[in-house]
Enzyme design. Structure first.
Site, PDB file in Angstrom:
ATOM      1  N   GLY A  50       0.703  -1.146   0.095  1.00 49.14           N
ATOM      2  CA  GLY A  50       0.042  -0.078   0.017  1.00 49.14           C
ATOM      3  C   GLY A  50       0.911   1.346   0.104  1.00 49.14           C
ATOM      4  O   GLY A  50       1.988   1.212   0.722  1.00 49.14           O
ATOM      5  N   ASP A 240      -1.596   4.599  -6.317  1.00 46.28           N
ATOM      6  CA  ASP A 240      -0.157   4.451  -6.038  1.00 46.28           C
ATOM      7  C   ASP A 240       0.326   5.482  -6.573  1.00 46.28           C
ATOM      8  O   ASP A 240       1.646   5.818  -6.148  1.00 46.28           O
ATOM      9  CB  ASP A 240       0.131   2.926  -6.647  1.00 46.28           C
ATOM     10  N   ASN A 250      -3.459   2.479  -9.842  1.00 43.67           N
ATOM     11  CA  ASN A 250      -3.791   1.716  -8.710  1.00 43.67           C
ATOM     12  C   ASN A 250      -3.803   0.337  -8.966  1.00 43.67           C
ATOM     13  O   ASN A 250      -3.445  -0.113 -10.149  1.00 43.67           O
ATOM     14  CB  ASN A 250      -5.387   2.136  -8.003  1.00 43.67           C
ATOM     15  N   LYS A 251      -4.109  -0.436  -8.089  1.00 48.37           N
ATOM     16  CA  LYS A 251      -3.978  -2.074  -8.438  1.00 48.37           C
ATOM     17  C   LYS A 251      -4.879  -2.543  -9.501  1.00 48.37           C
ATOM     18  O   LYS A 251      -5.760  -2.070  -9.939  1.00 48.37           O
ATOM     19  CB  LYS A 251      -4.614  -2.687  -7.144  1.00 48.37           C
TER      20      LYS A 251
END
Ligand code: MRU
Length: 351
Positions: A50, A240, A250-251
Site C-alpha cells: 500500500g 499508487d 492503482n491495483k
C-alpha cells in the site's frame, strides 16, 4: 482500535516491526526488520504494502541502513545514505510514496548538514517517525473529506486494500467508510477479491469486519453484475501514483472498475494523500507499472493453477484515465473532475 501497520521499536539502536500482511487473515503477526535488506524484502514480498505504508517502510529502511554508519563527516555519511536510498528504491517501482519518502529523508539530511553524524542519525529517525505520524493525521482528514460525498445508507465498492494496513493505521479509501461510520452513518461495502494476491479478500474484508462495517466479498468478475443489480452507490479506491493530469495508477483491475462505474452512472472516487501525486509526469502513460513473478498467477496456496510453461503477463497496476474519475479526495479537500490545471492548483495549494 485501528491496526498499527508499522512501528519503530526502541531508540535509534532499535528496529522496525510490521504486520506480515502475507499471513493475514489466518494470523496477525509482526515481523522485525533489522537491516535495509530485511526491509527491501518486506516491501518486495508485500509483507508491507500500500503506497503510504511503503513510504513509511522505506524511510525506516533508510534509518536501518545508516544508523550503524562509521562515517565521521557529513559527505561520507550522505554518500552511504545515497547508497541505501538507491537500493531501497529498487524494491517496487509504482507507488510514488516510496520515492517521495526517500527524497524527504535525504533532504532532511542535507538540511542538517551542520549536525554531527550521531545527531544526524537521531534526526533521521525523528523524520521517519514524523512521516508516520503525519500519515495518521492525513488519513483522518481524507476520511472526513470523503465522508462528505457519501449519504446515509450508501454501499461502496472498493478494489484491493486501501485501508489501515496500506497506511500507518487508518487508510485512504477505507478511511472514507470509517469516518462515515464514526459520524453514525449506516454504510456498507462490497470488496473485490483482487486477484492475483487477494488483497481485497484477505485484507479489506478483515479490516472492515474488525471495524464492524458490513462487507460483502465478491470475485473481481462479479463487479459488473453487482452494479447492474443496483447494489453500488459509489466506488472508492486508493492510488499508487497520480499523474499531473489526474490519471490514476492503482491495483490492476481498478481501470476496469472505473469503466463499469461510468457505464452504470456510478460515481468513481479516488482517495489518496497529496504525496501520491507525481507532478513530474504529464499523464498516466508515463507511470512505471510493476510486473511481478508469473508464479503469483500460476500458483495459489501451494497448488499449480496453470500448465507448466504457459505465457503469463503480470502487470500489478493499471491506469484509470482522469476522465473516468468523478473526484479525487485528499487531505486538502476534493478535486472534482480532475484535470491538469485543477491538480496543479490543489497540490501546490493555490485553491
Ligand atoms: O500491490 P499493493 O498491495 O501494494 O497495491 C496496493 C494498492 O493498489 C492500493 O490501492 C494503493 O497502494 C493505495 S493504498 C492507500
Amino acid at each position: 482500535m485501528p491496526v498499527e501497520t508499522i512501528r519503530w521499536k526502541g531508540e535509534l539502536e532499535g528496529c522496525a516491526e510490521l504486520i506480515d500482511q502475507t499471513r493475514l487473515p489466518e494470523e496477525l503477526v509482526y515481523v522485525r526488520c533489522e537491516t535495509p535488506e530485511d526491509m527491501w524484502e518486506a516491501i518486495k514480498m508485500l509483507r508491507v504494502r500500500g503506497a503510504p505504508a511503503i513510504g513509511i517502510a522505506a524511510a525506516m529502511g533508510l534509518v536501518l541502513g545508516v544508523k550503524d554508519s562509521d562515517a565521521t563527516d557529513f559527505d561520507a555519511f550522505v554518500q552511504e545514505l545515497r547508497e541505501v536510498k538507491d537500493y531501497l528504491a529498487t524494491s517496487r517501482p509504482t507507488a510514488v510514496n516510496l520515492f517521495w519518502a526517500l527524497d524527504r529523508m535525504e533532504r532532511t539530511a542535507r538540511e542538517n548538514s551542520g549536525l554531527g553524524v550521531p545527531e544526524l542519525k537521531e534526526r533521521l529517525l525523528e523524520e521517519a517517525l514524523r512521516i508516520l505520524e503525519e500519515d495518521r493525521e492525513t488519513c483522518r482528514r481524507i476520511g472526513r473529506n470523503g465522508a462528505e460525498l457519501l449519504k446515509d445508507g450508501n454501499t461502496v465498492l472498493t478494489h484491493c486494500n486501501a485501508g489501515g494496513l496500506a497506511t500507518a493505521d487508518y487508510g485512504t479509501a477505507l478511511a472514507v467508510l470509517f469516518a462515515a461510520a464514526e459520524r453514525g452513518m449506516q454504510v456498507g461495502a462490497y470488496a473485490d477479491e483482487t486477484r492475483p494476491l487477494l488483497q481485497g479478500a484477505r485484507l479489506t474484508t478483515w479490516e472492515l469486519k474488525q471495524a464492524g462495517i458490513p462487507v460483502t466479498l465478491i470475485c473481481d468478475n462479479m463487479a459488473a453484475q453487482v452494479m447492474k443489480e443496483g447494489r453500488i452507490d459509489a466506488v472508492v479506491v486508493g492510488a499508487d501514483r497520480i499523474a499531473g493530469n489526474g490519471d490514476v495508477a492503482n491495483k490492476v483491475g481498478t481501470y476496469g472498475v472505473s469503466v463499469l462505474a461510468a457505464h452504470h452512472g456510478i460515481p468513481f472516487y479516488v482517495a489518496a494523500p497529496v504525496s501520491t501525486f507525481d507532478l513530474s509526469l504529464a499523464c498516466g502513460e508515463e507511470i512505471p507499472i510493476e510486473e511481478r513473478d508469473p508464479e503469483e498467477v500460476t500458483r495459489w496456496g501451494g497448488r499449480t493453477t496453470a500448465p507448466d510453461g504457459v505465457d503469463v503477463y503480470t502487470p500489478a497496476f493499471d491506469v484509470t484515465p482522469a476522465a473516468n474519475v468523478t473526484a479525487i479526495i485528499t487531505e486538502k479537500g476534493v478535486i472534482e473532475h480532475p484535470n491538469a490545471q485543477k491538480v496543479r492548483a490543489h497540490v501546490r495549494g493555490e485553491q
